[in-house]
Design a protein around this motif. Structure first.
Motif, PDB file in Angstrom:
ATOM      1  N   LEU A  97      34.669  27.407  32.823  1.00  0.00           N
ATOM      2  CA  LEU A  97      35.170  28.769  32.982  1.00  0.00           C
ATOM      3  C   LEU A  97      34.785  29.559  31.737  1.00  0.00           C
ATOM      4  CD1 LEU A  97      36.892  30.407  35.017  1.00  0.00           C
ATOM      5  CD2 LEU A  97      38.885  29.838  33.614  1.00  0.00           C
ATOM      6  N   ARG A  98      34.340  30.798  31.937  1.00  0.00           N
ATOM      7  CA  ARG A  98      33.930  31.638  30.812  1.00  0.00           C
ATOM      8  C   ARG A  98      34.491  33.047  30.967  1.00  0.00           C
ATOM      9  NH1 ARG A  98      29.603  29.616  27.614  1.00  0.00           N
ATOM     10  NH2 ARG A  98      30.213  31.393  26.325  1.00  0.00           N
ATOM     11  N   ARG A  99      34.740  33.688  29.828  1.00  0.00           N
ATOM     12  CA  ARG A  99      35.082  35.105  29.841  1.00  0.00           C
ATOM     13  C   ARG A  99      33.776  35.862  30.055  1.00  0.00           C
ATOM     14  NH1 ARG A  99      37.179  36.812  24.692  1.00  0.00           N
ATOM     15  NH2 ARG A  99      35.909  35.129  23.848  1.00  0.00           N
ATOM     16  N   VAL A 100      33.813  36.870  30.907  1.00  0.00           N
ATOM     17  CA  VAL A 100      32.603  37.629  31.227  1.00  0.00           C
ATOM     18  C   VAL A 100      32.857  39.127  31.071  1.00  0.00           C
ATOM     19  CG1 VAL A 100      31.696  35.875  32.805  1.00  0.00           C
ATOM     20  CG2 VAL A 100      33.138  37.697  33.706  1.00  0.00           C
ATOM     21  N   GLY A 101      31.762  39.871  30.997  1.00  0.00           N
ATOM     22  CA  GLY A 101      31.847  41.327  30.905  1.00  0.00           C
ATOM     23  C   GLY A 101      32.597  41.770  29.664  1.00  0.00           C
ATOM     24  N   SER A 102      33.708  42.484  29.854  1.00  0.00           N
ATOM     25  CA  SER A 102      34.521  42.972  28.737  1.00  0.00           C
ATOM     26  C   SER A 102      35.309  41.842  28.078  1.00  0.00           C
ATOM     27  CB  SER A 102      35.501  44.038  29.237  1.00  0.00           C
ATOM     28  OG  SER A 102      36.472  43.438  30.088  1.00  0.00           O
ATOM     29  N   GLY A 103      35.334  40.678  28.710  1.00  0.00           N
ATOM     30  CA  GLY A 103      36.065  39.530  28.176  1.00  0.00           C
ATOM     31  C   GLY A 103      37.413  39.318  28.824  1.00  0.00           C
ATOM     32  N   LYS A 104      37.821  40.231  29.710  1.00  0.00           N
ATOM     33  CA  LYS A 104      39.121  40.095  30.379  1.00  0.00           C
ATOM     34  C   LYS A 104      39.024  39.257  31.655  1.00  0.00           C
ATOM     35  CE  LYS A 104      40.935  44.330  28.457  1.00  0.00           C
ATOM     36  NZ  LYS A 104      41.333  45.699  28.679  1.00  0.00           N
ATOM     37  N   ARG A 105      37.883  39.314  32.311  1.00  0.00           N
ATOM     38  CA  ARG A 105      37.684  38.542  33.539  1.00  0.00           C
ATOM     39  C   ARG A 105      37.135  37.167  33.193  1.00  0.00           C
ATOM     40  NH1 ARG A 105      33.460  40.582  35.993  1.00  0.00           N
ATOM     41  NH2 ARG A 105      33.826  39.441  37.888  1.00  0.00           N
ATOM     42  N   MET A 106      37.481  36.173  34.030  1.00  0.00           N
ATOM     43  CA  MET A 106      36.960  34.822  33.838  1.00  0.00           C
ATOM     44  C   MET A 106      36.319  34.337  35.133  1.00  0.00           C
ATOM     45  SD  MET A 106      39.794  32.836  31.565  1.00  0.00           S
ATOM     46  CE  MET A 106      40.450  33.535  30.057  1.00  0.00           C
ATOM     47  N   THR A 107      35.082  33.854  34.979  1.00  0.00           N
ATOM     48  CA  THR A 107      34.359  33.264  36.109  1.00  0.00           C
ATOM     49  C   THR A 107      33.650  32.010  35.602  1.00  0.00           C
ATOM     50  OG1 THR A 107      32.187  34.304  35.830  1.00  0.00           O
ATOM     51  CG2 THR A 107      33.886  35.617  36.962  1.00  0.00           C
ATOM     52  N   ALA A 170      41.408  25.081  31.341  1.00  0.00           N
ATOM     53  CA  ALA A 170      40.137  25.773  31.549  1.00  0.00           C
ATOM     54  C   ALA A 170      40.195  27.184  30.972  1.00  0.00           C
ATOM     55  CB  ALA A 170      39.790  25.812  33.035  1.00  0.00           C
ATOM     56  N   ARG A 171      41.308  27.862  31.169  1.00  0.00           N
ATOM     57  CA  ARG A 171      41.469  29.220  30.618  1.00  0.00           C
ATOM     58  C   ARG A 171      41.486  29.187  29.088  1.00  0.00           C
ATOM     59  NH1 ARG A 171      45.135  30.605  35.254  1.00  0.00           N
ATOM     60  NH2 ARG A 171      44.013  32.209  36.408  1.00  0.00           N
ATOM     61  N   GLN A 172      42.176  28.202  28.534  1.00  0.00           N
ATOM     62  CA  GLN A 172      42.247  28.098  27.076  1.00  0.00           C
ATOM     63  C   GLN A 172      40.848  27.839  26.487  1.00  0.00           C
ATOM     64  OE1 GLN A 172      44.729  28.860  24.993  1.00  0.00           O
ATOM     65  NE2 GLN A 172      43.220  28.524  23.380  1.00  0.00           N
ATOM     66  N   ARG A 173      40.097  26.933  27.087  1.00  0.00           N
ATOM     67  CA  ARG A 173      38.733  26.670  26.618  1.00  0.00           C
ATOM     68  C   ARG A 173      37.881  27.941  26.732  1.00  0.00           C
ATOM     69  NH1 ARG A 173      39.402  21.873  29.457  1.00  0.00           N
ATOM     70  NH2 ARG A 173      38.165  22.648  31.194  1.00  0.00           N
ATOM     71  N   ALA A 174      38.037  28.691  27.802  1.00  0.00           N
ATOM     72  CA  ALA A 174      37.265  29.924  27.984  1.00  0.00           C
ATOM     73  C   ALA A 174      37.581  30.943  26.901  1.00  0.00           C
ATOM     74  CB  ALA A 174      37.535  30.513  29.363  1.00  0.00           C
ATOM     75  N   ARG A 175      38.846  31.015  26.492  1.00  0.00           N
ATOM     76  CA  ARG A 175      39.242  31.950  25.426  1.00  0.00           C
ATOM     77  C   ARG A 175      38.610  31.585  24.089  1.00  0.00           C
ATOM     78  NH1 ARG A 175      44.310  30.957  27.732  1.00  0.00           N
ATOM     79  NH2 ARG A 175      44.814  32.534  29.273  1.00  0.00           N
ATOM     80  N   LEU A 177      35.578  30.307  23.755  1.00  0.00           N
ATOM     81  CA  LEU A 177      34.123  30.457  23.831  1.00  0.00           C
ATOM     82  C   LEU A 177      33.751  31.933  23.770  1.00  0.00           C
ATOM     83  CD1 LEU A 177      33.486  27.926  26.735  1.00  0.00           C
ATOM     84  CD2 LEU A 177      32.927  27.587  24.311  1.00  0.00           C
ATOM     85  N   PRO A 178      32.519  32.246  23.336  1.00  0.00           N
ATOM     86  CA  PRO A 178      32.089  33.641  23.324  1.00  0.00           C
ATOM     87  C   PRO A 178      32.010  34.214  24.742  1.00  0.00           C
ATOM     88  CG  PRO A 178      30.341  32.173  22.520  1.00  0.00           C
ATOM     89  CD  PRO A 178      31.513  31.320  22.835  1.00  0.00           C
ATOM     90  N   VAL A 179      32.164  35.526  24.846  1.00  0.00           N
ATOM     91  CA  VAL A 179      32.032  36.230  26.121  1.00  0.00           C
ATOM     92  C   VAL A 179      30.574  36.172  26.553  1.00  0.00           C
ATOM     93  CG1 VAL A 179      32.276  38.476  27.265  1.00  0.00           C
ATOM     94  CG2 VAL A 179      33.974  37.742  25.579  1.00  0.00           C
ATOM     95  N   THR A 180      30.350  35.942  27.844  1.00  0.00           N
ATOM     96  CA  THR A 180      28.986  35.927  28.389  1.00  0.00           C
ATOM     97  C   THR A 180      28.786  37.114  29.309  1.00  0.00           C
ATOM     98  OG1 THR A 180      29.567  34.529  30.262  1.00  0.00           O
ATOM     99  CG2 THR A 180      28.850  33.418  28.262  1.00  0.00           C
ATOM    100  N   SER A 181      27.546  37.377  29.641  1.00  0.00           N
ATOM    101  CA  SER A 181      27.281  38.518  30.529  1.00  0.00           C
ATOM    102  C   SER A 181      27.379  38.106  31.986  1.00  0.00           C
ATOM    103  CB  SER A 181      25.896  39.083  30.255  1.00  0.00           C
ATOM    104  OG  SER A 181      24.932  38.076  30.354  1.00  0.00           O
TER     105      SER A 181
END
Length: 181
Positions: A97-107, A170-175, A177-181
């Motif tokens: 799971l990764r933060r995407v775009g502005s960093g608020k959404r996770m996909t 998964a959410r904690q790990r995503a937080r 990691l750097p935000v991806t596009s």
């Protein structure tokens, strides 16, 4: 509501059928059930109902534009930010799971979402039943059925604590990691 139409449906539909034109899924309100011919996680049985959802959700402030067709199609081809089913399946399958775009959404990112869509195309099947006010049936269905992939209103399910923990990790790990596009 008769739960047999979801637990033992006469017909289950694949991604290719649901996403095809014309889609067999009606553009109306209702309840849908997800079955998987392969387990997304060890300890979960395959070839049975694992998740139920509704469309539209009851909204006090506005009318939802969702219906069975839009919702079921989105689960097959959308992303984890807009589908709790996709979020759950991706976490169970070990996708990152990764933060995407502005960093608020996770996909799961482009590659992860594509892998999840492929897994669902191969293993997920769906059925549905029309219902004029599906939000009136949701609580009863989750209480009566063993649907381990549902979190909301499903604290009584034996898999609930494990699923809640996996999604939180998964959410904690995503937080972290750097935000991806």
């Amino acid at each position: 509501m008769d739960t047999a139409v979801l637990v033992s449906p006469d017909r289950l539909w694949s991604a290719s059928e649901v996403l095809g034109r014309p889609s067999p899924v009606p553009p109306v309100s209702g309840v849908y059930g997800w079955h998987f011919d392969a387990s997304p996680f060890s300890g979960l049985a395959a070839a049975q109902l694992l998740y139920v959802g509704i469309a539209p959700r009851h909204m006090a402030t506005r009318t939802s534009s969702q219906n069975l067709r839009k919702r079921v199609r989105y689960h097959f081809r959308g992303n984890a930010a807009g589908s709790t089913l996709r979020l759950t399946l991706g976490c169970l399958l070990g996708l990152e799971l990764r933060r995407v775009g502005s960093g608020k959404r996770m996909t799961f990112g482009k590659a992860g979402e594509a892998a999840l869509s492929q897994w669902m195309a191969e293993h997920a099947r769906v059925c549905w039943v029309e219902h004029p006010e599906p939000w009136t049936a949701e609580s009863e269905l989750i209480a009566r059925l063993d649907v381990p992939l549902n979190l909301d209103q499903n604290q009584h399910n034996a898999f609930h604590p494990r699923l809640k923990e996996l999604r939180a990790q998964a959410r904690q790990r995503a937080r972290e990691l750097p935000v991806t596009s």
